[in-house]
Structure formats: C-alpha cells, structure tokens
Design an enzyme around this catalytic site. Sequence first.
Site, PDB file in Angstrom:
ATOM      1  N   ASP A   1      11.331   0.922  41.824  1.00 46.60           N
ATOM      2  CA  ASP A   1      11.994   1.933  41.842  1.00 46.60           C
ATOM      3  C   ASP A   1      11.570   3.394  42.156  1.00 46.60           C
ATOM      4  O   ASP A   1      12.425   3.607  42.651  1.00 46.60           O
ATOM      5  CB  ASP A   1      13.499   2.336  40.816  1.00 46.60           C
ATOM      6  CG  ASP A   1      13.810   0.841  40.227  1.00 46.60           C
ATOM      7  OD1 ASP A   1      14.270  -0.210  41.139  1.00 46.60           O
ATOM      8  OD2 ASP A   1      14.071   0.377  39.346  1.00 46.60           O
TER       9      ASP A   1
ATOM     10  N   LYS B   1      24.719  -5.186  39.798  1.00 46.39           N
ATOM     11  CA  LYS B   1      23.805  -5.628  40.527  1.00 46.39           C
ATOM     12  C   LYS B   1      23.560  -6.642  42.237  1.00 46.39           C
ATOM     13  O   LYS B   1      23.943  -6.105  43.045  1.00 46.39           O
ATOM     14  CB  LYS B   1      22.951  -5.694  39.946  1.00 46.39           C
ATOM     15  CG  LYS B   1      21.480  -5.260  40.554  1.00 46.39           C
ATOM     16  CD  LYS B   1      20.046  -5.188  39.490  1.00 46.39           C
ATOM     17  CE  LYS B   1      20.192  -3.802  38.330  1.00 46.39           C
ATOM     18  NZ  LYS B   1      19.609  -4.059  38.014  1.00 46.39           N
TER      19      LYS B   1
ATOM     20  N   PRO C   1      12.813   2.502  48.460  1.00 45.27           N
ATOM     21  CA  PRO C   1      13.810   1.922  49.489  1.00 45.27           C
ATOM     22  C   PRO C   1      14.286   0.838  48.540  1.00 45.27           C
ATOM     23  O   PRO C   1      13.221   0.360  48.000  1.00 45.27           O
ATOM     24  CB  PRO C   1      13.351   1.790  50.706  1.00 45.27           C
ATOM     25  CG  PRO C   1      11.346   1.727  50.130  1.00 45.27           C
ATOM     26  CD  PRO C   1      11.588   3.126  49.477  1.00 45.27           C
ATOM     27  N   ASP C   2      15.643  -0.350  48.262  1.00 41.50           N
ATOM     28  CA  ASP C   2      15.883  -1.263  47.745  1.00 41.50           C
ATOM     29  C   ASP C   2      15.405  -2.468  48.963  1.00 41.50           C
ATOM     30  O   ASP C   2      16.201  -2.979  49.936  1.00 41.50           O
ATOM     31  CB  ASP C   2      17.004  -1.256  47.602  1.00 41.50           C
ATOM     32  CG  ASP C   2      17.143  -2.725  46.494  1.00 41.50           C
ATOM     33  OD1 ASP C   2      17.339  -1.818  45.635  1.00 41.50           O
ATOM     34  OD2 ASP C   2      16.927  -3.441  47.059  1.00 41.50           O
TER      35      ASP C   2
ATOM     36  N   LYS D   1      -8.698  13.144  43.210  1.00 44.49           N
ATOM     37  CA  LYS D   1      -8.671  13.407  41.574  1.00 44.49           C
ATOM     38  C   LYS D   1      -8.180  13.784  40.459  1.00 44.49           C
ATOM     39  O   LYS D   1      -8.630  15.003  40.716  1.00 44.49           O
ATOM     40  CB  LYS D   1      -9.680  12.232  40.900  1.00 44.49           C
ATOM     41  CG  LYS D   1      -9.168  12.038  39.411  1.00 44.49           C
ATOM     42  CD  LYS D   1     -10.788  11.217  38.551  1.00 44.49           C
ATOM     43  CE  LYS D   1     -10.677  10.761  37.042  1.00 44.49           C
ATOM     44  NZ  LYS D   1     -12.217  10.625  36.912  1.00 44.49           N
TER      45      LYS D   1
ATOM     46  N   PHE E   1      17.118 -11.087  41.898  1.00 40.28           N
ATOM     47  CA  PHE E   1      16.446 -10.488  39.747  1.00 40.28           C
ATOM     48  C   PHE E   1      17.096 -10.143  39.783  1.00 40.28           C
ATOM     49  O   PHE E   1      16.866  -8.530  40.104  1.00 40.28           O
ATOM     50  CB  PHE E   1      15.306 -11.261  39.876  1.00 40.28           C
ATOM     51  CG  PHE E   1      14.707 -12.446  39.909  1.00 40.28           C
ATOM     52  CD1 PHE E   1      14.467 -13.030  41.415  1.00 40.28           C
ATOM     53  CD2 PHE E   1      14.773 -13.599  38.701  1.00 40.28           C
ATOM     54  CE1 PHE E   1      14.309 -14.662  41.074  1.00 40.28           C
ATOM     55  CE2 PHE E   1      14.491 -15.156  39.116  1.00 40.28           C
ATOM     56  CZ  PHE E   1      13.726 -15.443  40.343  1.00 40.28           C
TER      57      PHE E   1
ATOM     58  N   ASN F   1       3.946  -2.175  36.899  1.00 42.30           N
ATOM     59  CA  ASN F   1       4.371  -2.503  35.284  1.00 42.30           C
ATOM     60  C   ASN F   1       3.961  -3.775  35.712  1.00 42.30           C
ATOM     61  O   ASN F   1       3.122  -4.284  35.462  1.00 42.30           O
ATOM     62  CB  ASN F   1       6.230  -2.997  36.213  1.00 42.30           C
ATOM     63  CG  ASN F   1       6.491  -3.638  37.612  1.00 42.30           C
ATOM     64  OD1 ASN F   1       5.711  -5.083  37.290  1.00 42.30           O
ATOM     65  ND2 ASN F   1       6.822  -3.026  38.285  1.00 42.30           N
TER      66      ASN F   1
ATOM     67  N   LYS G   1      24.540  -4.956  45.730  1.00 44.11           N
ATOM     68  CA  LYS G   1      23.267  -4.613  46.869  1.00 44.11           C
ATOM     69  C   LYS G   1      23.118  -6.443  47.636  1.00 44.11           C
ATOM     70  O   LYS G   1      22.348  -5.886  48.562  1.00 44.11           O
ATOM     71  CB  LYS G   1      22.013  -5.313  46.341  1.00 44.11           C
ATOM     72  CG  LYS G   1      21.667  -4.768  44.458  1.00 44.11           C
ATOM     73  CD  LYS G   1      19.736  -4.328  45.299  1.00 44.11           C
ATOM     74  CE  LYS G   1      19.096  -3.395  43.463  1.00 44.11           C
ATOM     75  NZ  LYS G   1      18.242  -4.081  43.537  1.00 44.11           N
TER      76      LYS G   1
END
Length: 405
Positions: free
Chosen positions: A286, A346, A314-315, A296, A332, A218, A350
């Site tokens: 996520d 959130k 997993p978080d 490949k 965040f 990301n 969490k």
Amino acid sequence: MAHHKPLSFEASTPMRILVGISGGIAAYKSITLVRRLRDAGSEVRVVLTESALQFVTPLSLQAVSGQPVRSSLFDAEAEAGMDHIALARWADLVVIAPASADVLARMAQGMANDLLTTLILATRAPVAVVPAMNQQMWAHPAVQANLETLKARGVRVIGPASGAQACGDVGEGRMVEPEAIAAQLLAPKSSVDWQGKCVVITAGGTREPIDPVRFIANRSSGKMGFALAAAAQTAGAEVTLVCGPNTLPTPFGVTRINVETALDMQSAVKGIAHMDVFIGAAAVADYRVAEPATHKIKKSADADTLTITLVKNPDVIAGVAQRNPKPIVVGFAAETEQLIEQATKKRITKGMDVICANRVGAGLVFDQPDNELIVLWAGGEQHFPPTEKTTLAKQLIELINKIIH
Ligand code: C5P
C-alpha cells in the site's frame, strides 16, 4: 473390461504423473517432458528401465523431477521409502516415453520382469505410451499387433511422428515432441471455455526498496495467482501473469512479466492493451518509501530510532476498473477482522465485480498450499471451504464464468 481406469483426461489436470523411460535415443527428450509436466503443475516421479540407463542418467532425471529416480525392483532402500505398490497407487497417470518395441511387447504380454512393467500391472491409473523406434521396427506386424492389444486394453497411444530418425532413416517412428506430449496429456479439461479471452492476473507480493540492499515486502507467496493463471490457461484463455519476485515455475502456456515494485506492476498492467478479465491476486504494497536512499543506510551511533517516510502507492486494480471498455475485475481481500463487511466495501470502492475474501493471520493463507474463500459479487456470495489453492483456482474460474454469463 479395461484393467485401467477409462482414459478420460477431461476431469482434471493429472497431478501425479509417473514417467516411465525405456531404452531409446529419444530418451534424452524425456528430460524436457518431465520439465513440461512439472511446469503444468504436476508432480512427477521417474522410473527407468535397465536399457534407458544407457541413454540418460538417473541424476539428470532426479534433478528435473525433484524426486528420487528408480530403475530396479530389488532396491531395498527405495522399497523402504515408497514401495512399488505404493508408487503404482500414487500415480494418477502413467506415461511411458519413449516406449520401445521391447517395452510394448512386455506390456502386451503382461510381463512384470522389471520395475516399470510391474508398476504398469499394479496401477489402476490410466496409461499412455509414446512409441519411438526405427521405422522398419515400427512397421513390423509384431509391434503393430502388440499395439492393438494395448489399445484394446485402454492404453492411450501418442504418436509416433514421421520424419528423420537418429539412425538416418526417414519415416514413422519418431517420438512426439515433449511439448506436444504434455499438451495431449493435459489437454482441455476445464468445463469453462475461455478460448479467445485475454486474462491478466497479478500475483505475489511487491518489493519496495528502502536503500540498494533493503526492501519492504510481505508474506504473499504468489501461489493463488499462479494457480489461477494455470486454471485460466487450462480453460483456453490467453493468460498474462504479472508477478512480484518469487521462485514459482511459470504455469504451462502462460506469459509471465516479472516486476518488483507496485509502480512497476502498475506500469506493466497499463502496458497491456486489451483484457477481458483482470484478476488482482497480488499483495501490492500500500505504501512505498518516499525517497529510497541511493547508498546503504548506515547504523547511526547517536540515534536509537530511524524514521522512514512512506507514500501511498497507486491502486493497480482500481486503475483497471476505470478502463473503458472495462474488463471483468476480480480482486482479493485479505482481512483479519469483519471479513464480509470490509471485503464488500472494498469491492464497491475499488469498482470490482467480484471479490474473494479470506481471513488472514498467524499461519493462515499466506505462503500456505491451502486456502478458504468467501466470494462476493453484486448478485450473491459463495463460500469455498478450505482446499488446495490449485483446486480452489479451478472452482473460482468456474464461478467467475457463471457470474459473467
Ligand atoms: O486494499 P487491499 O490491499 O486489501 O485490496 C486488495 C485488492 O486490491 C487485491 O485484489 C490487490 O491485488 C489489489 N491491490 C492493487 N493495488 C494496490 C493495492 C491492492 O491492485 N496498490
């Protein structure tokens, strides 16, 4: 009245440091000094005296500072870039290391017969000198008198240290080691005292492999987490930074653990036995690829689509919030819509104490030097208008400190 601003290094980390190098064998250590100052997040520009050129090369210092190095006042090309007055104004702090007996004398006399001494007269920034010379020269009354003159004008003197000298003598006059100079210049400047606290910070994005050469990533740069690590370290905490792949320099005094995937990040965090504060600034994927290919993946001649199955990761932060004893957990939330509602939800699901919400989207936040945050906790909220992530990080550490007290 002092010509330079008072020598208070307490307010904030000096961000723009002009390092002056004069002629002496200790000049080779200035290369490390430049590196340490940059590790601490400072921008550094280097000016060499004519005699310094006999001991170190401009090329080495250009490489470590990442900026052009100057030694002459009469360099038309350099003056066309940032002229000497602009350079003198640019600096938040000037440090001369090593400071030879000659440069101390010229400073004491207010001479401006080269670029470095001219800059010293032209700047309003605080000036520090790090003397280095033979012990007999150091003890000379002329040198000591010059030093007294400079001190009276508000120049800060660091060292010298005692010990073996390059010339074979033993005594006072060795240049203080680069790490110690950096520590003294950048020493406690936070209003927060987190000495003895263990702070763990996750930063950057994770990489989830698809096959041996491809991955899902990301846009997170890690800048916010790294700035927080620097700010917590400055507050005196013992900081561990668990970060995804990136090229940012490790902040001064911070322990860094490099990880690649969300699972790696989770196990690195689990492996840290004790933490008082946990800040999850990482953009953890996520989902990960259910079964990354061992070879490949080849382009198929007869199918126009390729389906990859993802499974939930997993978080990391939620896992930390379940610890017993539970540290203060700060997370965040990057959202494109319904910022406050989503972030509050959130925070509660969490098990976080504090959540820092920011709006993301085209050109916003990710990989940018600036950020804007709305910080939410059970007892209130605070809006931080757009500013540099380094500044924001200090403000955030101060706010977390207030919330937990
Ligand atoms: O759910 P979301 O990814 O928006 O939550 C963001 C917060 O949760 C961040 O603090 C992030 O570091 C943390 N997080 C985590 N592990 C995950 C996903 C997010 O620690 N797998």
